[in-house]
Design a protein around this motif. Structure first.
Motif, mmCIF file in Angstrom:
data_model
loop_
_atom_site.group_PDB
_atom_site.id
_atom_site.type_symbol
_atom_site.label_atom_id
_atom_site.label_comp_id
_atom_site.label_asym_id
_atom_site.label_seq_id
_atom_site.Cartn_x
_atom_site.Cartn_y
_atom_site.Cartn_z
ATOM 1 N N TYR A 156 0.630 -1.027 -0.137
ATOM 2 C CA TYR A 156 0.037 0.094 -0.008
ATOM 3 C C TYR A 156 0.845 1.340 0.014
ATOM 4 O O TYR A 156 1.824 1.269 0.697
ATOM 5 C CB TYR A 156 -0.700 0.081 1.173
ATOM 6 N N ALA A 157 0.414 2.349 -0.858
ATOM 7 C CA ALA A 157 1.513 3.496 -1.113
ATOM 8 C C ALA A 157 0.302 4.683 -0.922
ATOM 9 O O ALA A 157 -0.819 4.674 -1.768
ATOM 10 C CB ALA A 157 2.213 3.439 -2.185
ATOM 11 N N LYS A 158 0.691 5.750 -0.371
ATOM 12 C CA LYS A 158 -0.201 7.114 -0.504
ATOM 13 C C LYS A 158 -0.048 7.638 -2.154
ATOM 14 O O LYS A 158 -1.244 8.092 -2.319
ATOM 15 C CB LYS A 158 0.423 8.022 0.474
ATOM 16 N N SER A 159 0.967 7.569 -2.550
ATOM 17 C CA SER A 159 1.001 8.004 -4.021
ATOM 18 C C SER A 159 2.072 7.242 -4.915
ATOM 19 O O SER A 159 2.894 6.413 -4.362
ATOM 20 C CB SER A 159 1.254 9.472 -4.026
ATOM 21 N N ALA A 160 1.899 7.382 -6.221
ATOM 22 C CA ALA A 160 2.821 6.703 -7.005
ATOM 23 C C ALA A 160 3.129 7.570 -8.380
ATOM 24 O O ALA A 160 2.247 8.193 -8.902
ATOM 25 C CB ALA A 160 2.313 5.277 -7.382
#
Length: 409
Positions: free
Chosen positions: A220-224
């Motif tokens: 899981y990541a907040k942004s990419a």
């Protein structure tokens, strides 16, 4: 001198008008096709007109000789219809001499056709192929749909929101699992969780056994953001997130936080891209590989393409030889009467060269067929110029033979 300038100006202007009309008509159809692809998400709108520009030499290769021929037909047809040719013939200026007055323009058109065939078309095809390859490489990133899983090899990507101009992604979940297993049923699970960190944990603990293998990975990541790459592999940099490893037997997982984590998606690899078409090879590359036994393309295909490029410029010479006799009309017939039949005759010459290219590429005939075909087409055009004279001499010889027979009787 005045007559030469007039003819050159009229032929050049008419050719340019016909060329512009044909280009707009053909490229308009291709433009509509590309607009449809862009509307369906299969093509980036930003490269649409660039792609049209690179396709222009591909169309000009055959459109330019046809436009030049039509321009000659219209100008010479007007000379016949307005009785100007009859006046010049009565003044001692033959049709052949009038045709030779435009020789400078024929030479210029021949050089232009050589440039289009030898350099312009290969350059345009190569550039257009590179754009299509770039579009296929960017396909996974550019066509992501928010709140739906997108599969790419072992990775399954979920995006909560797409940033402006698709420059970044928000609320990204990446699941790595065996090929052939699709996490479409997890869309509802991902949408039901409010807290971003709890989404990944809930997914890891509630995955059915058929979707889990030993040490499956869930990120899981907040942004990419996408990373520029020259090797054809789509890479994403994930920012401020956690990486989970799920154990299939115990359903337990381990986690680790990160500020930046890079993944490489399986789609868009350079070895999956289509090879460059032989039309995109430069003439120097074709000459360098002329006698080499390469599997793709084959030696016969190289000979066919190279001979085709050397043969097409002669269509300009054939057009200059065919137009004056084919444009000849009788009084009150009008200059449009023979235009359509003449176009069919010229297009038949073009189709002969195209069919030879296919036959030589398949190995049915040798590349010696190109010079033979060009020579026969030139001889045919030469005959068309002297057809009336030959027919008149035959009639005269028959009349003399009949007269001699009458005198002998």
């Amino acid at each position: 001198m005045i007559l030469r300038r007039y003819l050159i100006k009229e032929v050049a202007t008419t050719t340019a008008l016909v060329l512009g009309f044909l280009v707009v008509m053909l490229l308009g159809g291709r433009l509509i096709r590309y607009f449809g692809m862009a509307a369906e998400g299969g093509l980036d709108v930003g490269v649409l007109f660039t792609l049209i520009g690179y396709n222009l030499p591909y169309f000009l290769e055959l459109i330019f000789p046809l436009s030049f021929f039509i321009g000659l037909m219209l100008v010479f047809g007007r000379l016949y219809a307005d009785h100007e040719m009859a006046v010049m013939n009565a003044s001692g200026i033959s049709r052949g001499k009038v045709a030779r007055l435009i020789l400078p323009l024929v030479i210029v058109a021949f050089v232009v056709q050589c440039f289009i065939t030898m350099a312009g078309k290969p350059w345009g095809v190569a550039k257009a192929t590179n754009i299509w390859q770039e579009q296929s490489v960017l396909e996974v990133f550019d066509f992501i749909t928010p709140k739906k899983f997108v599969s790419s090899g072992d990775y399954h990507l979920y995006v909560g929101e797409i940033g402006e101009n698709r420059e970044y992604l928000k609320d990204v979940i990446v699941i790595q699992m065996p090929k052939g297993q699709t996490p479409e049923s997890m869309n509802d699970i991902a949408n039901q969780n409010e807290d971003a960190a709890k989404k990944a944990e809930a997914l890891a603990q509630s995955l059915p056994s058929e979707f889990v293998r030993v040490k499956d990975t869930l990120i899981y990541a907040k942004s990419a953001t996408q990373v520029e790459s020259d090797d054809g592999v789509v890479r994403l940099d994930l920012h401020q997130g956690r990486r989970y490893e799920v154990d299939a037997a115990s359903k337990q997982y381990s986690q680790i936080g990160f500020e930046r984590y890079r993944i490489s998606l399986a789609a868009g690899k350079t070895n999956d891209l289509k090879p460059m078409k032989i039309e995109g090879w430069t003439s120097s590359e074709l000459l360098a590989n002329l006698n080499k036994t390469t599997p793709n393309p084959s030696s016969s295909e190289i000979h066919a393409e190279l001979g085709y490029r050397f043969s097409l410029p002669w269509l300009i010479v054939i057009a200059a030889m065919l137009a004056p006799p084919l444009a000849q009309v009788r009084p009150r017939q009008g200059r449009w009467l023979k235009l359509i039949p003449a176009i069919f005759i010229f297009v038949a010459n073009v189709l002969i060269l195209i069919s030879l290219k296919e036959s030589i590429a398949k190995g049915k005939v040798g590349d010696w067929a190109y010079p033979v075909a060009v020579l026969l087409l030139v001889l045919f055009a030469f005959y068309m110029n002297h057809h009336d004279r030959v027919v008149a001499r035959l009639r005269l010889s028959r009349q003399n033979a009949r007269r001699d027979e009458g005198v002998g009787a």
